[in-house]
Structures are given as C-alpha cells and as structure tokens.
Design a protein around this motif. Sequence first.
Motif: not given
Length: 336
Positions: A219-225
């Motif tokens: 439940d997060e974007s790739k960038t945030k990950y």
Amino acid sequence: MLFFNVVLVIATLIAYLLPFLAPKWFPFLSVLTLFLPLFLVLNLLFFIYWLIQLKKYIFVSGLVLLLGITFINKFYNLQPTELPKATSDFTIMSYNVRLFNKFKWDQKANIPAQIAKLVEDKNPDILCVQEYSDLEKTKFSVYKYKQIFKEGKNIIVGNAIFSKYKIIDKGVINFPNSTNNAVFADIIKDTDTLRVYSMHLQSIKISTDIDDEEIQKMDESKTKYIFRKISNAFKKQQEQALLLKQHYSQCKFKKIICGDMNNSAFSYVYRTIKGPMQDTFETNGSGFGETYRFKYYPARIDYIFVDKTILVKSFETLNEFHNSDHFPLISRLEIK
C-alpha cells in the motif's frame, strides 16, 4: 528558471546540513545526501546559464557552490602528485569480494582465482576483505598473519584482515540485529603498532524493479518504498557507525579503517567514522573515485581512512578489475 534555481539551492543547503544531523531524526531527508553530487552539477549549470545571460542571479548558485567547496573534492579530485617511495612505506588494500562470486552472479569463470591473482600481483602488505565467504579456494596463503570472522546459517559471510606483519591482538565488533560486523587487528610495523579495521556496514538491500503487485500489497508507491528502505538502512548504519567510533576512540594506537560503508562521503555515517582522520582518496586520489558498479552514477561507498600521523603517498581505485560489484582500493602509506 529562477524559481527552479531557488528550489535547487534550498535542497542543496539542506543536503549540506545533513552530515551533521543523525538519520534517525530526519530519516527521509537523509536520502538527499545521495543526490548532493547531482545538486552540485546542476548548480554549476545554473551558474553558467546566468553567466551567459549576464544576470545578477549568478550569485544564487555562485554562493551555494562557494559554501559547498569542501564537498567537491569528496566527489571529484584532480590528478594527485604521487610521493617518492621509501623503504619504510607499506601498502594496504581494501576489497569487497562479494562472497568470491559464490552464487554465480557473474558468469565469468574462476573469479576466486582471478581475485587471488590480483592480490598476488598488487602484493599489498595488509589486505582487508569484506563479504569474505567460506569459499576456501582463495586463502591468500602468502600472508602469515590473519584475522578472519565468518558467521551465518544459510550464507557464511564476514570480514577478514591479512597481514605480512605480526598481529599481536585481534577481535570483532558485532552489530546488533544485523549480519554486518567489523573486525580489527593490532599490527606491528617496525617500531609502531597499527590498529586496522575492516568494516562492512548495513546494506540498503533494494531493488528498483520490485514486482508491482508486491508494492500494492505494501500500500505504497515505488518511490516511497525505495525512500523507506534507504532511510531504514541509514538509521542502522548510524548505530553501527557510533559503535565503531566508540570502539576505536578507546584505542591509543595509530588507526586505519577500511571497508564498505554502503553510504556516500556526504553522509552523517561518513562524518562519524572518518572523524579527524584522512580520507585517502580525498588526500591523494583522482577522478570520481568510483568504488561500486552502479549504472550512470560513480558511486563511492568504499573507503580507506588513516590517522593524520600517517602520510598518504598514493591512492588508487582499481576500477579495471570487474571480479565483484565493488572495485578494490589500494594506498601506499608511510608512518611519520
């Protein structure tokens, strides 16, 4: 253009401050240190842009470049002057060997033998190895004295120090909640005793091609990950750097610290471990000093630090040798 220039300047100034701020305080911001070289290049381009147009805004990037002048030679060094050799000189090599290619990441044949041949040809007096595995085909048998520490259940890995000079004491620094560690050895060189460390700090362990379905489950974007993974690794590195600093601060001998820091020369971790010591690349290296094979970016994450009582007579990154994902470093030194 002025708006973008101001935004860039603000980001650059924040990056300047981050080496003085613990990553645990600003974990997401700490990632900006990785982009500082890019920020410096972009500021230079803006400086040239305003210069061509003869605009007063040239002072916006000009000032930030002037403030960051001490960061520039951590990223790029001009051709150094190699100092004359003396009989009292000694050489030290640091190399992350990536488990001697144990799991066949690289399809080249006989990588352990090629690494052994490289060490034989360069013939360093002291050799520090990170990601040293249980692949015993590469024993570096020319070295009479050694300190090797390996551990693990599925993957046996550790750090090692090999020396032509006598080792009178040795040990290991285990980092909590991590498979990473550092080893040390007290080595007799002529009438001096040297404390040598071989360290390997927390890896970021990140892959930008992670499966999109896995990202959605988080439940997060790739960038945030990616930012989360990097910031978590930086927090662990901070803890490990402080443990290493506490350990070497209690040592009265002249010190040399080698190894894979998994972080840039613009980071809090770098500043903590280096302290008042010399970065041998910064003192007598040249070019970008790339130590890790990373596409499109000359990443320098491996280091040799030495006390100021040790003269750095030459330094070289051996980036023509592709037997690991890291390049070996070698420096010729003399105790003052």
